[in-house]
Design a protein around this motif. Structure first.
Motif, mmCIF file in Angstrom:
data_model
loop_
_atom_site.group_PDB
_atom_site.id
_atom_site.type_symbol
_atom_site.label_atom_id
_atom_site.label_comp_id
_atom_site.label_asym_id
_atom_site.label_seq_id
_atom_site.Cartn_x
_atom_site.Cartn_y
_atom_site.Cartn_z
ATOM 1 N N ARG A 53 0.644 8.995 -1.394
ATOM 2 C CA ARG A 53 -0.380 9.989 -1.794
ATOM 3 C C ARG A 53 -0.961 10.678 -0.570
ATOM 4 N N GLU B 225 0.645 0.094 -9.133
ATOM 5 C CA GLU B 225 1.376 1.371 -9.167
ATOM 6 C C GLU B 225 0.586 2.493 -8.506
ATOM 7 N N TYR B 226 -0.745 2.406 -8.653
ATOM 8 C CA TYR B 226 -1.571 3.502 -8.118
ATOM 9 C C TYR B 226 -2.440 3.050 -6.955
ATOM 10 N N GLY B 227 -2.120 1.898 -6.374
ATOM 11 C CA GLY B 227 -2.851 1.469 -5.191
ATOM 12 C C GLY B 227 -3.381 0.050 -5.315
ATOM 13 N N ARG C 282 6.734 11.649 -2.645
ATOM 14 C CA ARG C 282 7.034 10.616 -3.641
ATOM 15 C C ARG C 282 7.761 9.473 -2.941
ATOM 16 N N PRO D 215 2.231 3.104 -2.318
ATOM 17 C CA PRO D 215 1.830 4.208 -3.199
ATOM 18 C C PRO D 215 0.665 5.019 -2.623
ATOM 19 N N ARG D 216 -0.274 4.349 -1.966
ATOM 20 C CA ARG D 216 -1.389 5.080 -1.350
ATOM 21 C C ARG D 216 -0.865 5.906 -0.171
ATOM 22 N N THR E 281 9.403 9.473 -10.599
ATOM 23 C CA THR E 281 7.976 9.339 -10.914
ATOM 24 C C THR E 281 7.523 7.880 -10.771
ATOM 25 N N THR E 282 6.232 7.683 -10.881
ATOM 26 C CA THR E 282 5.668 6.330 -10.781
ATOM 27 C C THR E 282 6.209 5.432 -11.892
ATOM 28 N N GLU E 283 6.239 5.969 -13.109
ATOM 29 C CA GLU E 283 6.708 5.181 -14.251
ATOM 30 C C GLU E 283 8.167 4.753 -14.039
ATOM 31 N N HIS F 170 0.825 -1.219 0.000
ATOM 32 C CA HIS F 170 0.000 0.000 0.000
ATOM 33 C C HIS F 170 0.856 1.264 0.000
ATOM 34 N N ILE G 236 7.075 0.172 -5.068
ATOM 35 C CA ILE G 236 5.975 -0.390 -5.865
ATOM 36 C C ILE G 236 6.216 -1.894 -5.979
#
Ligand SMILES: Cc1cc2nc3c(=O)[nH]c(=O)nc-3n(C[C@H](O)[C@H](O)[C@H](O)COP(=O)(O)OP(=O)(O)OC[C@H]3O[C@@H](n4cnc5c(N)ncnc54)[C@H](O)[C@@H]3O)c2cc1C
Length: 834
Positions: free
Chosen positions: A225, A292-294, A230, A221-222, A403-405, A219, A234
């Motif tokens: 946020r 990646e986003y949760g 940052r 990445p969440r 960044t995420t990517e 979790h 991941i």
């Protein structure tokens, strides 16, 4: 539920539970842990539980070593069996290079006190006849590690934590964090089961916590946020399979103990026994990043479907190594999320830009690391510092550019690279180039082979201009690689002629305001320079050890320009920012501003006995002949000069120990300046030089490097830098530094090493047969024609002339402690007039 605590730990996997336990053990009485589901319901439940001591990092080796020792004590403390099977760990090698890797690792292991043994193929076969050995070169064996039941060890730590007063609340999810000046206000939601899913209820609670630690596993990445930061943690898919009982194994076990955990690194897998069968854990190519986003709400203690095709190669190689496994069917499979970071190390320490917020995220070996992470993070939080230098795990080693990517692709690469040869001169290819200085294309066209530092492309050395893409990869070695003679020529160019180094990646900060002088005077241990002059200085931790090394340039009465190591931009900036905010809060009239100007300034270092001649040809000045002479431009001073049409903040220092200047210039004019210097340099024999040669040259001058000789486990006095510590003034960490005394001392050694290898800076140092220290840097000295290194030994061994030995390639090699700066000890070459 408690609503006011000293420390709140978020996440009840192996990591969070260990942190809660160790905070209580370190004396914090008011600790609470919140888990959104059940303890161990994250990645912890499906881990294979292996505890590999093997790790090429000094800090992580300490962490793993602590865990293994700590887990053995848990049953006595809690009455719960942590399910620790000390079966040993056998790492096999199919190639000579792999044996070299183990030899390098072994020397590091000695510096941590980790026990290992060597085994030949015959010895392996005699002891474990089910293992095919004819294509092996040998193996390294750790008798003390093995595997553990991840859920059991977590529950044992949880019980130990409760016994020490920790409150553990399950089914509470943290949904919001707000800093209230001296505490965190943490909003939590009660979770409930609904149709097999975990869903939020309307019940909420707000917890006031002085400190928060997040250990939220997949979790992360969440969590990032929610915190507005940052975090490159991941998860990636990781699978292992369990076979049916293998009759040959069952028969063998009737009269023999369990096999050690077997690792065939060249085949990219580990194997261990499981109820008469085998567990195969591959680190295959192509495992994708997930979440990646949760993590979706529907994913609880779930797994992904098995992808057998992806691990076919590893499966076949297990059958090759253990032929009896060929006819055995599959019984079970696990494909779960395993958290990674771009460099494979977890994120442990302060969250960037936040106060009293601690991260413990991104663990790919979380079961192995939990014990040690809990211990050393608790030390950091409770004592202000841990006994080992945690900087290599600090979350601020990644900057805002991440960044995420980037994190997802690099984490996939880190996973795939778990079992590659860990060459010390390795550079990984994914997501490159990303951060480039304007001159990147020019350097590349001239043969630059780049390394990546904090995302920046920085030349390591200059190879052939027409080199194939695989050149650097093929040049790597545990000995002197294919790049070595290029670095030798570059080092010679600086000692004998003139070289140009792209140092744009340096971290740079501008500090100004009416309080700037008093602020920096308090924050750093050396006297501040006069206007137009520079000084080398150190910011200390509260424990008196070295937090950061700065070159400070005084631009004006109340304005300074600070230059520090390129890899530590966010780490350095975050620290100065927070310190300046505290300063301003206490003294509003004496305000100070800290501005990160790293990307505004390019830097070329021009060094060598001919550097003045070269610069004189391009300097625009009323009297170019004297513009760079000692009278107008003395050593350790700064002047604003003009080189052609480029305004340059020139600093007369050279990290190589030759006459030289750092040319800090507006980054947008970099290519103009490069072309100007290159054109003028032709007649002076200017050579482009990379970081590897520079690293060797600085050791000949005993210049300490941050992250090597300088770190949070030694004071500047232990680094033997009293000339940069002004004991007549008061500065942060001074009392602690004095109280620490000299536990060990930094030395430079010249080494009569093997004919084809130099040390890397991880090797053990011996006096006779006694281990007395370790190297922190290593390389080759062109001035002395032999290997060189820097490191730490007990003060009694630090006297120049002391004979030591360095453990390299499993043998002891003669070394002698040198006086500081064995090359040009009087600094005559740096001060040279002209
Ligand atoms: C197939 C597989 C095999 C593995 N084998 C090994 C091995 O052999 N050895 C080894 O060392 N490692 C192994 N690992 C890795 C290991 O599982 C992880 O590194 C480890 O479990 C990480 O522990 P953690 O506590 O960081 O995370 P987790 O176990 O995922 O725990 C995080 C916890 O935080 C909770 N949480 C998240 N957000 C919140 C929130 N907002 N509020 C409250 N709670 C929250 C989650 O519910 C979860 O329980 C393996 C992993 C996989 C996938």
């Amino acid at each position: 539920m408690k609503t006011d605590v000293k420390a709140l730990v978020v996440g009840g996997g192996a990591i969070g539970t260990s942190i809660a336990y160790h905070l209580a053990r370190a004396g914090w009485s008011d600790v609470m842990l919140l888990e959104r589901d059940e303890l161990t319901s994250g990645s912890t439940w499906h881990a294979a539980g292996l505890l590999p001591l093997f790790n090429m990092s000094y800090a992580v080796s300490h962490i793993h070593d602590y865990s293994v020792r700590f887990y053995k004590t848990l049953e006595e403390e809690t009455g719960l069996n942590a399910g620790f099977y000390v079966v040993g760990n056998l790492r096999m090698a199919q190639t000579d290079a792999r044996m070299d890797e183990y030899r390098l690792y072994a020397s590091t292991a000695e510096t941590v006190g980790i026990h290992y043994e060597w085994m030949t193929p015959d010895e392996i076969r005699a002891r474990w006849p089910l293992v095919r050995t004819e294509d092996l070169k040998g193996a390294i064996y750790h008798p003390e590690d093995g595997y553990i039941n991840p859920a059991d060890v977590t529950q044992a730590m949880a019980k130990g934590a409760r016994q020490r007063g920790v409150t553990i609340e399950r089914k509470w999810q943290v949904d919001g964090y707000a800093w209230r000046g001296d505490h965190w206000q943490v909003t939590c939601t009660r979770m409930a089961e609904k149709g097999g899913n975990l869903v939020p209820t309307d019940e909420q609670a707000v917890v006031r916590a002085e400190h928060v630690v997040t250990a939220t596993g997949n979790h992360a990445p969440r969590t990032a946020r929610l915190l507005g930061i940052r975090m490159p943690a991941i998860p990636v898919e990781h699978q292992y399979i369990v076979t049916e009982p293998d009759p040959a194994l069952v028969e063998w076990r009737k009269s023999n103990p369990e096999h050690p955990v077997l690792r065939d690194a060249d085949a990219k897998w580990y194997v261990r026994e499981e109820r008469g069968g085998w567990i195969l854990g591959p680190y295959e190519r192509g495992a994708p990043a997930r979440f990646e986003y949760g993590v979706p709400d529907s994913f609880r203690a779930d797994l992904f479907p098995l992808d057998l095709e992806r691990i076919e190669e590893e499966y076949m190689s297990m059958i090759h190594r253990i032929p009896s496994s060929e006819t055995v069917g599959l019984k079970d499979d696990y494909n779960g999320p395993i958290c990674y970071t771009p460099d494979g190390n977890p994120l442990v320490g302060p969250a960037p830009g936040l106060r009293n917020m601690w991260l413990a995220e991104g663990f790919s070996f979380g079961i192995t690391a939990a014990g040690g992470t809990g211990k050393y993070l608790a030390d950091l939080m409770v004592e202000g510092e841990a006994e080992i230098d945690m900087a290599s795990l600090d979350p601020r080693r990644y900057g805002d550019w991440m960044t995420t990517e980037y994190a997802a692709r690099k984490n996939e690469e880190a996973y795939e690279h778990v079992y590659i040869l860990h060459h010390p001169d390795e550079e990984r290819p994914a997501c490159r180039p990303l951060r480039t200085a304007p001159c990147y294309d020019r350097l590349k066209a001239r043969g630059a082979q780049f390394g990546q530092v904090n995302g920046w492309e920085r030349p390591n050395y200059f190879g052939p201009v027409d080199a194939p893409d695989s050149f650097d990869h093929d040049a790597r070695s545990f000995r002197r690689g294919g790049w070595w003679h290029y670095a030798v020529e570059e080092a010679k160019a600086i000692r004998e002629g003139v070289g140009l180094i792209d140092a744009t990646a340096f971290a740079k900060q501008r500090v100004y305001g009416p309080g700037a002088t008093a602020f920096l005077d308090r924050m750093t241990c050396n006297r501040l320079p006069k206007v137009g002059r520079i000084n080398l200085t150190y910011a200390l931790t509260a424990q008196g050890t070295t937090r950061t090394e700065y070159t400070i340039v005084r631009l004006a009465e109340d304005e300074y320009y600070l230059v520090s190591a390129g890899g530590w931009q966010a780490y350095d900036h975050d620290y100065l920012m927070q310190a300046s905010q505290d300063w301003c809060a206490a003294r509003p009239a004496d305000w100070v501003v800290v501005q990160d100007v790293t990307t505004q300034w390019g830097v070329f270092a021009v060094a060598g006995p001919k550097s003045r001649n070269l610069l004189r040809d391009v300097v625009r000045d009323a009297d170019p002949a004297t513009a760079l002479g000692n009278k107008r431009f003395p050593w350790l001073s700064m002047r604003n000069i003009e080189l052609g049409m480029c305004p340059v903040r020139a600093i007369r220092v050279a990290y190589t120990g030759e006459l030289g200047w750092e040319l800090h210039h507006p980054v947008e004019m970099q290519n103009y300046l490069f072309d100007l210097l290159e054109g003028a340099g032709e007649k002076h024999g200017l050579r482009l030089v990379g970081a590897r040669a520079q690293n060797w040259l600085r050791q000949e001058k005993s210049y300490r490097a941050f992250g090597h000789e300088l770190g949070r486990d030694a004071t500047p006095l232990e680094a033997d830098l009293p000339r940069f510590v002004d004991m007549s003034k008061d500065f942060r960490g001074k009392q602690a530094m004095e109280a620490t005394g000299i536990r060990s001392k930094c030395v430079t050694v010249l080494i009569d090493g093997p004919p084809d290898a130099d040390p890397w800076g991880r090797e053990a140092l011996y006096a006779g047969n006694e281990r007395v220290g370790r190297l922190t840097s290593g390389g080759y000295s062109v001035a002395f024609g032999k290997s060189i290194g820097m490191g730490y030994v007990g003060p009694e061994h630090a006297v120049p002339g002391t004979k030591l030995k360095v453990k390299m390639l499993d043998a002891l090699w003669d070394a002698e402690v040198q006086p500081d700066s064995p090359y040009d000890p009087e600094n005559a070459r740096i001060r040279q007039d002209g």
